[in-house]
Write a protein that holds these residues in place. Structure first.
Motif, short mmCIF file in Angstrom:
data_model
loop_
_atom_site.label_atom_id
_atom_site.label_comp_id
_atom_site.label_asym_id
_atom_site.label_seq_id
_atom_site.Cartn_x
_atom_site.Cartn_y
_atom_site.Cartn_z
N ASP A 31 0.80 -1.22 0.00
CA ASP A 31 0.00 0.00 0.00
C ASP A 31 0.84 1.27 0.00
O ASP A 31 0.37 2.33 -0.42
N SER A 32 2.09 1.19 0.50
CA SER A 32 2.93 2.38 0.57
C SER A 32 3.85 2.53 -0.64
O SER A 32 4.60 3.49 -0.72
N MET A 33 3.80 1.59 -1.57
CA MET A 33 4.70 1.64 -2.73
C MET A 33 4.25 2.68 -3.75
O MET A 33 3.06 2.80 -4.05
N THR A 34 5.22 3.40 -4.27
CA THR A 34 4.96 4.32 -5.38
C THR A 34 4.95 3.53 -6.68
O THR A 34 5.34 2.36 -6.73
N GLY A 35 4.54 4.17 -7.76
CA GLY A 35 4.55 3.52 -9.06
C GLY A 35 5.91 2.99 -9.46
O GLY A 35 6.05 1.82 -9.85
N PRO A 36 6.99 3.80 -9.38
CA PRO A 36 8.32 3.30 -9.73
C PRO A 36 8.77 2.13 -8.87
O PRO A 36 9.46 1.23 -9.34
N GLN A 37 8.39 2.14 -7.59
CA GLN A 37 8.79 1.05 -6.71
C GLN A 37 8.09 -0.25 -7.10
O GLN A 37 8.68 -1.33 -7.08
N ARG A 38 6.83 -0.18 -7.47
CA ARG A 38 6.11 -1.37 -7.93
C ARG A 38 6.76 -1.90 -9.22
O ARG A 38 6.94 -3.11 -9.38
N ALA A 39 7.08 -0.98 -10.12
CA ALA A 39 7.73 -1.40 -11.37
C ALA A 39 9.07 -2.04 -11.09
O ALA A 39 9.46 -3.03 -11.73
N ALA A 40 9.80 -1.50 -10.10
CA ALA A 40 11.10 -2.05 -9.75
C ALA A 40 10.98 -3.48 -9.25
O ALA A 40 11.78 -4.36 -9.61
N VAL A 41 9.97 -3.76 -8.43
CA VAL A 41 9.76 -5.12 -7.93
C VAL A 41 9.49 -6.07 -9.08
O VAL A 41 10.06 -7.16 -9.17
#
Length: 361
Positions: A31-41
């Motif tokens: 829930d705390s992830m930004t868009g770039p962080q989700r893409a990074a995962v």
């Protein structure tokens, strides 16, 4: 790939240095992830082999944002990774077929971005074609671009001209004031690598002060547009519309008549232009066009031919027999279109009056 890009760019504050958080001290929650962080995962899960084609779709700025998010990601627990992947796949499977349009794009952006920013983005899309600012400048008329740049610093002009096509730069330089153009050439010769920040500043300035307003500054007189439309009418339709305009707005009707380029305007061609026209026009088209023309227009074209050729053309006209008005109109319109094409190529000059009234196409 598009879905991954969408996740990567969904968060508005993802590119801010001050707002990027280092989560290395504890596990990260979905829930705390930004868009770039989700893409990074997702890209870390895909790895080198499967992720390569996605990385190739990103531009330099997107790669910078995602790699920074990846470097500062820290630990993401397995259950959070699973939730993220389920969410990602769910978005893909539920999306189905989509249709993009100008109106849908505006509607979507207005829910995410400020209204003035949306207007700026969409105005740029409406403007000259090109994938980036420098390509857009390459599609702008050299005289228009020179008139804008002549008030800029020589160094700024040099940077801009070094980023667009050489042939277009040459045309812009040709239209700058002489002393300024020489100064710009000197700056271009001495130019070293330009820092990205400086390029970004120039690009943003061009976008907000020039390209975004280009459509408005080049807006055509509606009477010119209507004159072109009326040129495409057959004679009866043209007369019907002009008669209706005469009754409701005589001034507009007169302006449209003055702007229309008609078959009769071919009678104002100079001798060189007339000879060029005669070499290009189809003889059957010429015969049909003159069959319904007045005596003045017939004499004009026949006078540009040898006696033998004129006699052959007159025999051809006689042999056509009665023609419908529509057939005559079509032939005359073909000649008007040919004249405009030749004028665009610079092979003839066409006018609707004296030399000051020359029409440039």
């Amino acid at each position: 790939m598009a879905a991954t890009r969408a996740i990567a760019t969904r968060s508005g504050n993802s590119d801010s240095d001050s707002e990027m958080t280092n989560y290395s001290d504890g596990p990260m929650m979905l829930d705390s992830m930004t868009g770039p962080q989700r893409a990074a995962v997702i890209l870390l899960i895909l790895g080198e082999d499967h992720g390569r084609v996605i990385w190739q779709e990103f531009d330099d700025e997107e790669i910078r944002i995602i790699t920074r998010a990846m470097a500062e990601l820290g630990t993401v627990d397995a259950d959070q990774v699973e939730k993220l992947m389920l969410d990602f796949v769910g978005r893909l499977s539920s999306a189905g077929a989509i249709t993009g349009s100008f109106d849908r794009t505006i509607s979507l952006l207005e829910k995410i971005l400020p209204t003035d920013q949306v207007a700026l983005i969409m105005e740029e899309i409406r403007g000259p074609a090109g994938r980036n600012m420098w390509q857009k400048l390459g599609n702008i008329d050299a005289v228009v671009l020179a008139n804008f740049l002549k008030n800029e610093y020589p160094q700024t002009i040099a940077v801009i001209l070094s980023r667009i096509r050489p042939d277009h730069s040459a045309n812009v330089l040709r239209n700058l004031p002489n002393e300024l153009s020489i100064e710009v050439v000197g700056r271009m010769l001495r130019m070293e690598a330009v820092q990205k920040e400086a390029l970004d500043h120039i690009e943003n300035t061009l976008r907000t002060e020039f390209v975004s307003t280009l459509t408005q500054t080049r807006r055509r007189d509606p009477h010119e547009m209507m004159a072109e439309i009326f040129n495409g009418f057959d004679r009866q339709t043209e007369m019907r519309f002009l008669a209706a305009l005469d009754a409701t707005n005589q001034e507009s009707a007169e302006r449209i008549r003055a702007l229309m380029f008609t078959f009769e305007d071919l009678g104002k061609l100079d001798s060189a232009g007339l000879q060029t026209m005669m070499r290009q026009v189809d003889k059957d088209t010429l015969a049909r066009a003159l069959k319904g023309a007045n005596e003045e227009m017939r004499a004009f074209f026949l006078g540009a031919m040898s006696q033998r050729a004129a006699k052959v053309l007159q025999d051809d006209m006689q042999g056509l027999g009665p023609l419908r008005l529509k057939e005559v109109d079509e032939a005359q319109m073909k000649m008007v279109t040919l004249a405009k094409d030749l004028a665009e190529k610079g092979e003839i000059i066409i006018s609707k009056g004296n030399a000051e009234d020359e029409l440039v196409y």
